[in-house]
Design a protein around this motif. Structure first.
Motif, PDB file in Angstrom:
ATOM      1  N   GLU A  74      50.088 119.545  -8.236  1.00  0.00           N
ATOM      2  CA  GLU A  74      51.172 119.432  -9.213  1.00  0.00           C
ATOM      3  C   GLU A  74      52.471 120.104  -8.795  1.00  0.00           C
ATOM      4  O   GLU A  74      53.534 119.486  -8.906  1.00  0.00           O
ATOM      5  N   PRO A  75      52.455 121.340  -8.294  1.00  0.00           N
ATOM      6  CA  PRO A  75      53.725 121.974  -7.925  1.00  0.00           C
ATOM      7  C   PRO A  75      54.460 121.256  -6.788  1.00  0.00           C
ATOM      8  O   PRO A  75      55.668 121.413  -6.633  1.00  0.00           O
ATOM      9  N   PHE A  76      53.741 120.473  -6.018  1.00  0.00           N
ATOM     10  CA  PHE A  76      54.345 119.799  -4.868  1.00  0.00           C
ATOM     11  C   PHE A  76      54.850 118.398  -5.188  1.00  0.00           C
ATOM     12  O   PHE A  76      55.595 117.813  -4.405  1.00  0.00           O
ATOM     13  N   LEU A  77      54.461 117.835  -6.309  1.00  0.00           N
ATOM     14  CA  LEU A  77      54.823 116.462  -6.635  1.00  0.00           C
ATOM     15  C   LEU A  77      56.327 116.193  -6.635  1.00  0.00           C
ATOM     16  O   LEU A  77      56.741 115.111  -6.220  1.00  0.00           O
ATOM     17  N   PRO A  78      57.178 117.139  -7.020  1.00  0.00           N
ATOM     18  CA  PRO A  78      58.614 116.866  -6.948  1.00  0.00           C
ATOM     19  C   PRO A  78      59.148 116.715  -5.522  1.00  0.00           C
ATOM     20  O   PRO A  78      60.234 116.184  -5.324  1.00  0.00           O
ATOM     21  N   ARG A  79      58.372 117.160  -4.518  1.00  0.00           N
ATOM     22  CA  ARG A  79      58.888 117.198  -3.147  1.00  0.00           C
ATOM     23  C   ARG A  79      58.151 116.312  -2.151  1.00  0.00           C
ATOM     24  O   ARG A  79      58.574 116.231  -0.995  1.00  0.00           O
ATOM     25  N   VAL A  80      57.049 115.684  -2.537  1.00  0.00           N
ATOM     26  CA  VAL A  80      56.278 114.906  -1.566  1.00  0.00           C
ATOM     27  C   VAL A  80      56.495 113.415  -1.749  1.00  0.00           C
ATOM     28  O   VAL A  80      56.909 112.948  -2.810  1.00  0.00           O
ATOM     29  N   ALA A  81      56.221 112.687  -0.694  1.00  0.00           N
ATOM     30  CA  ALA A  81      56.307 111.226  -0.731  1.00  0.00           C
ATOM     31  C   ALA A  81      54.950 110.576  -0.525  1.00  0.00           C
ATOM     32  O   ALA A  81      54.820 109.366  -0.678  1.00  0.00           O
ATOM     33  N   PHE A  82      53.939 111.397  -0.193  1.00  0.00           N
ATOM     34  CA  PHE A  82      52.631 110.847   0.157  1.00  0.00           C
ATOM     35  C   PHE A  82      51.555 111.852  -0.228  1.00  0.00           C
ATOM     36  O   PHE A  82      51.683 113.039   0.063  1.00  0.00           O
ATOM     37  N   VAL A  83      50.505 111.385  -0.899  1.00  0.00           N
ATOM     38  CA  VAL A  83      49.348 112.218  -1.235  1.00  0.00           C
ATOM     39  C   VAL A  83      48.109 111.482  -0.739  1.00  0.00           C
ATOM     40  O   VAL A  83      47.928 110.301  -1.032  1.00  0.00           O
ATOM     41  N   ALA A 128      44.915 111.697 -10.137  1.00  0.00           N
ATOM     42  CA  ALA A 128      46.113 111.944  -9.318  1.00  0.00           C
ATOM     43  C   ALA A 128      47.242 111.018  -9.740  1.00  0.00           C
ATOM     44  O   ALA A 128      48.397 111.441  -9.849  1.00  0.00           O
ATOM     45  N   ARG A 129      46.912 109.768  -9.989  1.00  0.00           N
ATOM     46  CA  ARG A 129      47.926 108.799 -10.425  1.00  0.00           C
ATOM     47  C   ARG A 129      48.530 109.267 -11.753  1.00  0.00           C
ATOM     48  O   ARG A 129      49.746 109.192 -11.948  1.00  0.00           O
ATOM     49  N   ALA A 130      47.698 109.771 -12.664  1.00  0.00           N
ATOM     50  CA  ALA A 130      48.199 110.263 -13.956  1.00  0.00           C
ATOM     51  C   ALA A 130      49.124 111.472 -13.772  1.00  0.00           C
ATOM     52  O   ALA A 130      50.150 111.587 -14.461  1.00  0.00           O
ATOM     53  N   LEU A 131      48.769 112.359 -12.856  1.00  0.00           N
ATOM     54  CA  LEU A 131      49.628 113.519 -12.577  1.00  0.00           C
ATOM     55  C   LEU A 131      50.975 113.074 -12.005  1.00  0.00           C
ATOM     56  O   LEU A 131      52.022 113.630 -12.364  1.00  0.00           O
ATOM     57  N   LYS A 168      52.955 111.672 -14.903  1.00  0.00           N
ATOM     58  CA  LYS A 168      53.420 112.769 -15.753  1.00  0.00           C
ATOM     59  C   LYS A 168      54.634 113.462 -15.132  1.00  0.00           C
ATOM     60  O   LYS A 168      55.558 113.887 -15.845  1.00  0.00           O
ATOM     61  N   ALA A 169      54.654 113.580 -13.811  1.00  0.00           N
ATOM     62  CA  ALA A 169      55.765 114.217 -13.102  1.00  0.00           C
ATOM     63  C   ALA A 169      56.966 113.276 -12.949  1.00  0.00           C
ATOM     64  O   ALA A 169      57.999 113.686 -12.414  1.00  0.00           O
ATOM     65  N   GLY A 170      56.811 112.033 -13.386  1.00  0.00           N
ATOM     66  CA  GLY A 170      57.898 111.061 -13.254  1.00  0.00           C
ATOM     67  C   GLY A 170      58.117 110.605 -11.822  1.00  0.00           C
ATOM     68  O   GLY A 170      59.196 110.143 -11.473  1.00  0.00           O
TER      69      GLY A 170
END
Length: 102
Positions: free
Chosen positions: A5-14, A39-42, A45-47
């Motif tokens: 979650e904390p990384f979602l604003p900065r990543v392009a790939f999970v 993961a898709r829901a997270l 949620k992070a937009g």
């Protein structure tokens, strides 16, 4: 999954691993598809759902790829499924024809 979650604003790939680390030839874990859905829901949620590619790795077989895609994987990490196939072009066409969950 909360760790991403904390990384979602900065990543392009999970990439999520659907097997235990380090042992080749394992079957897909029963937890793999629910984890992809979570993961898709997270990401949603992070937009960032449209901005992040979600990949599945491990346990990638002809019969598991449709399940992984339906659970939300944009792509899968191919190993023997692609490189052991006598017709790689046909395998790739099949893969690209599968749809991810909406």
């Amino acid at each position: 999954l909360e760790a991403i979650e904390p990384f979602l604003p900065r990543v392009a790939f999970v990439t999520l691993l659907g097997t235990s680390i380090g042992v080749k030839g394992q079957s897909l874990s029963e937890e793999a598809c629910p984890r992809l859905t979570e993961a898709r829901a997270l990401m949603r949620k992070a937009g960032r759902e449209a901005d992040i590619r979600l990949a599945a790795d491990g346990g990638i077989r002809h019969e598991t790829v449709p399940l992984l895609r339906a659970a939300g994987a944009d792509t899968v990490v191919l190993g023997s499924l692609a490189f052991g196939d006598p017709d790689l072009a046909q395998r790739m066409a099949w893969l690209h024809g599968l749809k991810a969950a909406a």
